[in-house]
Scaffold this active site. Structure first.
Site, PDB file in Angstrom:
ATOM      1  N   GLN A   1       0.792  -1.227   0.000  1.00 38.37           N
ATOM      2  CA  GLN A   1       0.000   0.000   0.000  1.00 38.37           C
ATOM      3  C   GLN A   1       0.827   1.281   0.000  1.00 38.37           C
ATOM      4  OE1 GLN A   1      -3.964  -0.003   1.933  1.00 38.37           O
ATOM      5  NE2 GLN A   1      -2.989   1.330   3.417  1.00 38.37           N
TER       6      GLN A   1
ATOM      7  N   GLU B   1      -3.527   9.327  -0.945  1.00 39.24           N
ATOM      8  CA  GLU B   1      -2.720  10.059   0.026  1.00 39.24           C
ATOM      9  C   GLU B   1      -1.660  10.934  -0.630  1.00 39.24           C
ATOM     10  OE1 GLU B   1      -1.324   7.254   2.908  1.00 39.24           O
ATOM     11  OE2 GLU B   1      -3.348   6.665   3.479  1.00 39.24           O
TER      12      GLU B   1
ATOM     13  N   ASP C   1       4.296   0.423   4.457  1.00 45.62           N
ATOM     14  CA  ASP C   1       3.019  -0.065   4.982  1.00 45.62           C
ATOM     15  C   ASP C   1       2.414  -0.962   3.915  1.00 45.62           C
ATOM     16  OD1 ASP C   1       0.542  -0.659   5.977  1.00 45.62           O
ATOM     17  OD2 ASP C   1      -0.261   1.376   5.809  1.00 45.62           O
TER      18      ASP C   1
ATOM     19  N   GLU D   1       5.004  -1.310   8.692  1.00 46.74           N
ATOM     20  CA  GLU D   1       3.684  -1.280   9.338  1.00 46.74           C
ATOM     21  C   GLU D   1       2.806  -2.393   8.764  1.00 46.74           C
ATOM     22  OE1 GLU D   1      -0.252   1.520   8.878  1.00 46.74           O
ATOM     23  OE2 GLU D   1       1.710   2.498   8.847  1.00 46.74           O
TER      24      GLU D   1
ATOM     25  N   ASP E   1      -0.983  -1.478  13.033  1.00 47.10           N
ATOM     26  CA  ASP E   1      -2.127  -0.608  12.719  1.00 47.10           C
ATOM     27  C   ASP E   1      -3.402  -1.425  12.830  1.00 47.10           C
ATOM     28  OD1 ASP E   1      -4.039   1.111  11.719  1.00 47.10           O
ATOM     29  OD2 ASP E   1      -3.303   1.078   9.658  1.00 47.10           O
TER      30      ASP E   1
ATOM     31  N   LYS F   1      -4.479   6.145  15.258  1.00 52.20           N
ATOM     32  CA  LYS F   1      -5.478   6.813  14.431  1.00 52.20           C
ATOM     33  C   LYS F   1      -6.666   7.137  15.323  1.00 52.20           C
ATOM     34  CE  LYS F   1      -4.292   4.391  10.118  1.00 52.20           C
ATOM     35  NZ  LYS F   1      -4.704   3.299   9.189  1.00 52.20           N
TER      36      LYS F   1
ATOM     37  N   ARG G   1      -5.789   9.330   8.011  1.00 49.54           N
ATOM     38  CA  ARG G   1      -6.459   8.265   7.261  1.00 49.54           C
ATOM     39  C   ARG G   1      -6.412   8.639   5.781  1.00 49.54           C
ATOM     40  NH1 ARG G   1      -9.032   4.408  10.585  1.00 49.54           N
ATOM     41  NH2 ARG G   1      -8.579   3.139   8.744  1.00 49.54           N
ATOM     42  N   SER G   2      -6.733   7.677   4.929  1.00 50.36           N
ATOM     43  CA  SER G   2      -6.695   7.966   3.493  1.00 50.36           C
ATOM     44  C   SER G   2      -7.787   8.951   3.085  1.00 50.36           C
ATOM     45  CB  SER G   2      -6.805   6.680   2.677  1.00 50.36           C
ATOM     46  OG  SER G   2      -7.932   5.936   3.072  1.00 50.36           O
TER      47      SER G   2
ATOM     48  N   LYS H   1       2.565  10.169  10.516  1.00 46.90           N
ATOM     49  CA  LYS H   1       2.314   9.629   9.177  1.00 46.90           C
ATOM     50  C   LYS H   1       1.130  10.394   8.610  1.00 46.90           C
ATOM     51  CE  LYS H   1       0.874   5.393   6.862  1.00 46.90           C
ATOM     52  NZ  LYS H   1       0.391   4.015   7.052  1.00 46.90           N
TER      53      LYS H   1
END
Length: 437
Positions: free
Chosen positions: A162, A204, A251, A297, A324, A349, A378-379, A400
């Site tokens: 990702q 992102e 990640d 991650e 995560d 998060k 978050r995305s 991040k």
């Protein structure tokens, strides 16, 4: 008086054009506003993000139910409380919801109120939010994880993993670290263009080209670091931190390509390769030996505890292993991970757990047990920059928050520039000391 007079929520749109919750909190002489983020690759153990489910409106992703909960039951319960009593406010909402995963009122409803109350409390106290939450010792700017190349669930391409990220670890200030990231981002764009590859960006802000392999993705990022004139480290297996200015973080979001029925990790987007938990851990061990990787991650799936243990035993002493989907900012999940000896870091998060108080509790538990904490976006994001304030408030040392494009990502980076300027000589940039490997 810091008494809550009114709480008002509304439906707004996030960076993906999907509805999300925004909340305003009013006292007699202060105001706070917060907008709630949303994820694309979500862990099954996350708190529930309440959606309307009406396919005729916003494809079922409306949040008017959550908005209504804020404007009625939550507003009625919290009116008259002191906005500065953050823990009491959050505990009152948890009791009002009464479920273990916030499924009645929605974590998106609770979080919007929780963050907006903190902002109103900070304004009433005449303090910036990071100082209001963290006190006088809140002065550490975070090392950014900058997501410059996207794959997996965040991009429509041939890359399984990702996020491929750069971490500027060899600088003495946040502003210099940010500049290096921006210059590497532009160098990568130029490199992709020269190879005839797409420079379209993912959710992102990172590039999302079609590549021959996952290896090509990380090798392009490494090449871009050199092209921008910065020194990349070598493998941590070879003591590669040294005078490195930049290291790589990954990640892969392994839960997204884990086939629970087969108990295999399936590289669906590229080679179609299928790996067992042991083979997946060995894959990461090889990558950590071949490349300058400082952090991975979700290297294993969220419920593959045995796989996580194998991975931690193999490389946990020299690579930051961030949970995560594994931990979902939840103290119960984190405590289980600590007990089992898996991972050595938690991704934080705020919308995974739903209140500021619970978020701070997770960070505290991690720190007390020798785990690092990485504050994360978050995305699906908004212009809200609360997580930048939380990163400094908690002296987390790492954040991040996406690539060096898209204003929803830059809002956080720019807020950190302002905080660094405000702190002046008190501002600290931790560089490699942010890591415990």
């Amino acid at each position: 008086m810091p008494i809550i007079r009114k709480i008002l929520a509304r439906q707004i749109l996030d960076s993906r054009g999907n509805p999300t919750v925004e909340v305003d909190v009013y006292t007699e002489n202060s105001f706070g506003r917060a907008a709630v983020p949303s994820g694309a690759s979500t862990g099954v153990h996350e708190a529930v993000e309440l959606r309307d489910g009406d396919s005729a409106v916003y494809l079922g992703k409306g949040v008017l139910k959550a908005v209504d909960h804020v404007n009625t039951v939550i507003n009625d319960r919290l009116k008259g409380m002191f906005v500065t009593d953050q823990e009491e406010i959050d505990m009152a909402m948890l009791a009002l919801d009464g479920t273990p995963n916030k499924s009645r009122l929605g974590a998106n409803a609770l979080l919007g109120v929780s963050m907006a109350c903190a902002k109103a409390g900070a304004e009433y106290s005449g303090l910036p939010l990071y100082r209001y939450i963290g006190g006088t010792m809140a002065n550490t700017l975070p090392v950014p994880m900058m997501n410059v190349l996207n794959g997996g669930a965040h991009a429509d391409n041939t890359v399984d993993f990702q996020e491929f990220m750069i971490m500027p670890v060899g600088f003495s200030s946040y502003s210099d670290a940010l500049r290096s990231g921006a210059e590497i981002f532009h160098a990568l764009k130029s490199l992709l263009k020269s190879k005839g590859l797409s420079t379209a960006v993912g959710d992102e802000g990172g590039f999302a080209p079609n590549l021959k392999s996952n290896e090509e993705a990380i090798e392009l990022v490494i090449e871009a670091v050199g092209k921008a004139g910065y020194k990349i480290g070598s493998s941590t297996a070879n003591g590669g931190l040294g005078d490195a200015q930049v290291m790589i973080a990954l990640d892969p979001a392994s839960s997204e390509f884990y086939d629970a029925a087969k108990q295999k990790y399936v590289f669906k987007k590229s080679s179609k390769q299928e790996l067992s938990s042991l083979e997946m851990a060995e894959y990461w061990e090889k990558w950590a030996s071949d490349y300058p990787i400082i952090s991975i991650e979700d290297g294993m799936a969220e419920d593959d505890w045995d796989g996580w243990k194998i991975l931690t035993d193999k490389i946990g002493s020299r690579v930051q292993l961030v949970g995560d989907d594994l931990f979902v900012t939840n103290t119960s999940r984190l405590a289980l991970g600590i007990e089992r000896g898996v991972g050595n870091s938690i991704l934080v998060k705020v919308n995974q757990i739903g209140t500021l108080t619970e978020t701070l509790q997770a960070i505290d538990l991690a720190r007390r047990n020798g785990y690092t904490a990485v504050i994360s976006h978050r995305s699906g994001e908004t212009e809200d920059s609360t997580i930048a304030q939380i990163a400094v408030a908690t002296n987390a040392g790492q954040i991040k928050t996406g690539s060096l494009s898209r204003s929803d990502r830059m809002a956080k980076y720019n807020e950190l520039l302002r905080i660094e300027e405000e702190l002046g000589l008190q501002a600290k940039y931790p560089a490699l000391s942010a890591f415990r490997v």
